[in-house]
Motif scaffolding. Structure first.
Motif, PDB file in Angstrom:
ATOM      1  N   CYS A 553      -0.768  -3.302   0.012  1.00 38.17           N
ATOM      2  CA  CYS A 553       0.574  -2.738   0.191  1.00 38.17           C
ATOM      3  C   CYS A 553       1.190  -3.225   1.503  1.00 38.17           C
ATOM      4  N   SER A 555       3.024  -1.401   3.347  1.00 39.04           N
ATOM      5  CA  SER A 555       3.124  -0.262   4.260  1.00 39.04           C
ATOM      6  C   SER A 555       2.165   0.846   3.868  1.00 39.04           C
ATOM      7  N   LYS A 556       1.925   1.760   4.804  1.00 41.97           N
ATOM      8  CA  LYS A 556       1.159   2.967   4.501  1.00 41.97           C
ATOM      9  C   LYS A 556       2.020   4.034   3.832  1.00 41.97           C
ATOM     10  N   GLY A 561       3.197   3.069  -0.879  1.00 46.81           N
ATOM     11  CA  GLY A 561       2.373   2.825   0.305  1.00 46.81           C
ATOM     12  C   GLY A 561       0.931   3.193   0.039  1.00 46.81           C
ATOM     13  N   THR A 562       0.057   2.825   0.953  1.00 44.69           N
ATOM     14  CA  THR A 562      -1.378   3.062   0.749  1.00 44.69           C
ATOM     15  C   THR A 562      -1.720   4.542   0.662  1.00 44.69           C
ATOM     16  N   THR A 661      -3.469  -1.871   3.489  1.00 45.71           N
ATOM     17  CA  THR A 661      -2.306  -2.657   3.912  1.00 45.71           C
ATOM     18  C   THR A 661      -2.664  -4.140   3.939  1.00 45.71           C
ATOM     19  N   HIS A 663      -2.023  -6.109   6.326  1.00 41.25           N
ATOM     20  CA  HIS A 663      -2.574  -6.386   7.652  1.00 41.25           C
ATOM     21  C   HIS A 663      -4.088  -6.172   7.672  1.00 41.25           C
ATOM     22  N   LYS A 664      -4.557  -5.110   7.012  1.00 38.87           N
ATOM     23  CA  LYS A 664      -5.987  -4.803   7.001  1.00 38.87           C
ATOM     24  C   LYS A 664      -6.781  -5.753   6.113  1.00 38.87           C
TER      25      LYS A 664
END
Length: 740
Positions: A553, A555-556, A561-562, A661, A663-664
């Motif tokens: 995703c 965003s969270k 979102g997550t 996310t 990013h993760k």
């Protein structure tokens, strides 16, 4: 403490913790006062089962839960009896003491243990297994906790939790209360600082208002720090005034005075670059300066005695039956003869093949090689791709953690690595501090090969090291651009290259490895993602949702979102059952069988397999909750065969991982990726993020949402920009360039 004089005071032992919100410390727990067993509610960050506590508050009545004690203050007490002392020492509250050591101490000294710990701790060295140094440390820690008890009582009225009180004691000593009442913003200074918002809250509770100059200086540093956590290593001075004035409701003149004062105190660094003044936090300035200086040394002293690499390449091609492209050969030659190289390129361009060729050359030259990557999963992928063991950069540098949980590396300028070549993968994820530490640990003459994709997301932390190194023009760079024929058969690869080139992608594929499912409303997208995850992909491709399918995703937050998707998918694939234990942190529910991710490197968590054991669970590691045992404060998580035991407090480092996310996901690959692309926040609607997500998929990529959202992301490349000074510091002795 006058406001507490009319309150009820109780003492007792914590027998159970029913609920705790890890964000604000609100806790529901049971206390045995010997007269009765009470349900207590209040702020209690650090208490645990077995602690003796003192409570200050009042009895209340809850319409559902009945009679309760509302604690305005909750303070953990030091033990009073020998049995209490044994429980206290064996709980692990004092570093260096566990059950067996606690039993030896109590058996040896009995009721005199209190006096020994407080006044004569060196006598602990009479016990086998306790050195004199360890004995002194135990005594020091015991007295520190004893001294902080009164401090906690005094500072709790200002809303400081136990951890913050201990931090205040370590920073300010026994005069902490007086100093904080005079200037609460003093807690915003130094490495282990509290946030400006927390200092504002404390200031509002003080009997007298603190000096405005202290507040303004803390606020300015807060604005700089906020930018730092958004990835910028520095801020243009002219861009600092407006947000500081708005935050503090102060004039520009006052902000200018505060900035000058901060500069004189060396709490900030101001440097002119290209005619503009830039403001740095000192640690960021030092890191970028250090990187620039070390890189110049590496470039100044290439390896001696270049070898005829072309002949080796011909032999390698015959042995491995691989025909290298010209740029791949160029990369291998540069790595061997120049000793420093950035190898970059998108999917399907042969980075792994080239990397293995470089390693083969180094091995022919009998070089000691160290392979590393910034995260555990990236290191694991590097190991799989090369057939050689790779470590995290932290592990390579032999990280240790100081008393403030800050990393300290045993490998450094004074104790360099024992190798002749270091190869770093996923360089786009490496921040200024980690790279600075790695360069410090390189021995003289060591080769450095950096592999990465500069079109992926920049590091989560500050800086943009890979891009700055490339843009400086000083470091040899080979960018692989040719997509090999076999890779071109993949729609994932073709679309990834289209995205990074700013071209719109095809969204009407009927077959292959890339699909776009049009959904115009977020809740429709959620239902589709749930259906894909739980039914359609498992039935059509035989994929295991928990181990082979990953939802990524932007965003969270939001419906797609997550946070929401993790709730939806958790209920779908791991619903509640009488056979499954649960733990609710207040904002996250964990259940036996849940898929979870470690979200920060933790080198102290112990793990075991059937044949070995070790320490360390890393950022990005994915596992499954095997057991939740709240009575013994133990949650066992299986990370690909490594069984690690977590306490409830350590679950702050764990998140549900049905959806994570983008990013993760950096440094990871998944068999199948599903990504919602609808109602994406403008701040996250950009090209790098979409490109990074698509390149995480090995065999199947599915986008769910609107073509308009995808096109907006492709067209927006502005958020790649970060303020940093590394490029300019590299060019200090030559051409001047932009800081952006």
């Amino acid at each position: 403490m006058e406001e507490f004089e009319t309150k009820i005071k109780l003492q007792g032992t914590v027998t159970d913790i029913t609920f705790r919100n890890d964000t604000n410390g609100y806790t529901v727990f049971t206390v045995d006062t010997t007269d009765e067993e009470l349900t207590v509610v209040g702020t209690a960050f650090d208490i645990k089962t077995g602690d003796r506590v003192e409570l200050v508050g009042d009895y209340t009545y809850h319409s559902v839960y009945g009679r309760q004690f509302k604690a305005d203050l909750c303070t953990a007490l030091l033990p009073e009896t020998v049995d209490d002392l044994y429980r206290y020492l064996s709980s692990g509250v004092i570093k260096g003491i566990r059950e067996s050591t606690a039993r030896k101490i109590v058996d040896r000294f009995g009721e005199k243990t209190f006096e020994i710990l407080e006044n004569d701790s060196e006598r602990l060295a009479e016990i086998k297994g306790i050195s004199l140094e360890k004995a002194r440390k135990i005594g020091k820690e015991y007295n520190r906790q004893y001294s902080t008890r009164a401090l906690i009582m005094n500072l709790s009225r200002y809303g400081l939790n136990t951890g913050e009180c201990i931090l205040a004691f370590e920073k300010l000593g026994n005069n902490a209360v007086e100093l904080i009442e005079e200037n609460p913003y003093i807690l915003c200074e130094g490495e282990n600082r509290i946030s400006f918002e927390r200092a504002e809250q404390i200031a509002d509770m003080l009997p007298a208002k603190p000096q405005s100059q202290c507040r303004i200086e803390a606020g300015v540093v807060y604005v700089i720090t906020h930018n730092f956590y958004n990835g910028h290593t520095c801020v243009p001075l002219e861009k600092l005034y407006a947000p500081s004035c708005e935050l503090l409701n102060e004039s520009r003149d006052n902000i200018e005075i505060a900035i000058e004062s901060l500069k004189e105190k060396r709490r900030i660094v101001i440097e002119e670059i290209n005619g503009r003044d830039f403001v740095f936090l000192p640690e960021a300035y030092r890191a970028e300066r250090s990187i620039a200086n070390r890189m110049k040394v590496l470039l100044r002293y290439p390896p001696e005695n270049p070898i005829p690499v072309e002949q080796y390449i011909d032999n390698l091609q015959k042995q491995s039956k691989i025909e290298y492209a010209e740029k791949q050969k160029q990369a291998i030659i540069t790595a061997v003869n120049k000793g420093i190289l950035i190898l970059t390129g998108g999917p399907g361009t042969g980075k792994t093949t080239t990397l293995n060729g470089i390693i083969g050359m180094f091995e022919k030259d009998n070089l000691d090689i160290a392979l590393c990557a910034p995260t555990g999963r990236a290191a694991q992928r590097m190991t799989e791709a090369t057939g050689r063991t790779a470590a995290t950069i932290h592990r390579l540098l032999e990280v240790e953690w100081d008393s403030n949980d800050k990393p300290v590396f045993k490998r450094n300028l004074r104790n360099p690595l024992d190798c002749q070549a270091v190869i770093v993968d996923e360089m786009s994820m490496v921040d200024i501090f980690l790279f600075s530490s790695l360069l410090d640990a390189l021995p003289f003459g060591c080769r450095l090969i950096m592999v990465g994709d500069s079109d992926q997301l920049p590091p989560v932390s500050a800086g943009n090291v890979l891009k700055d190194l490339i843009d400086s023009g000083l470091v040899p760079v080979v960018q692989l651009t040719e997509i090999f024929r076999q890779a071109m058969e993949s729609n994932i690869v073709r679309n990834a290259h289209a995205i990074v080139s700013g071209k719109h992608i095809e969204t009407e594929y009927k077959e292959g490895d890339f699909y776009f499912l049009h959904r115009n409303f977020p809740l429709d997208a959620v239902r589709t993602i749930k259906d894909l995850y739980t039914k359609r992909l498992p039935e059509a491709y035989g994929l295991d949702p928990l181990t082979q399918i990953q939802v990524l995703c932007p965003s969270k937050k939001g419906d797609t979102g997550t946070q929401n998707l993790n709730r939806v998918l958790q209920e779908a694939v791991n619903p509640p059952s009488s056979e499954k234990r649960e733990y609710n942190t207040g904002y996250r529910l964990f259940r036996t069988g849940d898929k979870v991710m470690q979200i920060k490197n933790n080198y102290n968590i112990h793990w075991e397999t059937e044949s070995e054991e070790g320490d360390g669970i890393f950022n990005g590691d994915i596992g499954f909750i095997e057991l939740i045992d709240l009575h013994n404060d133990a949650i066992i998580i299986d990370f690909s065969g490594k069984r690690a035991t977590y306490s409830k407090e350590q679950l702050a480092e764990i998140e549900l991982a049905y959806a994570v996310t983008v990013h993760k996901s950096q440094g990871s690959e998944f068999d199948a990726v599903i990504m919602p692309v609808i109602s994406v926040n403008n701040r996250l609607c950009y090209r790098n993020l979409l490109y990074t997500a698509v390149t995480r998929a090995k065999n199947l990529m599915i986008l769910v949402g609107t073509a308009g959202c995808v096109n907006n992301m492709i067209e927006n490349c502005k958020t790649q920009l970060r303020y940093s000074s590394l490029k300019q510091f590299l060019l200090d002795n030559g051409e001047k360039g932009s800081i952006m």
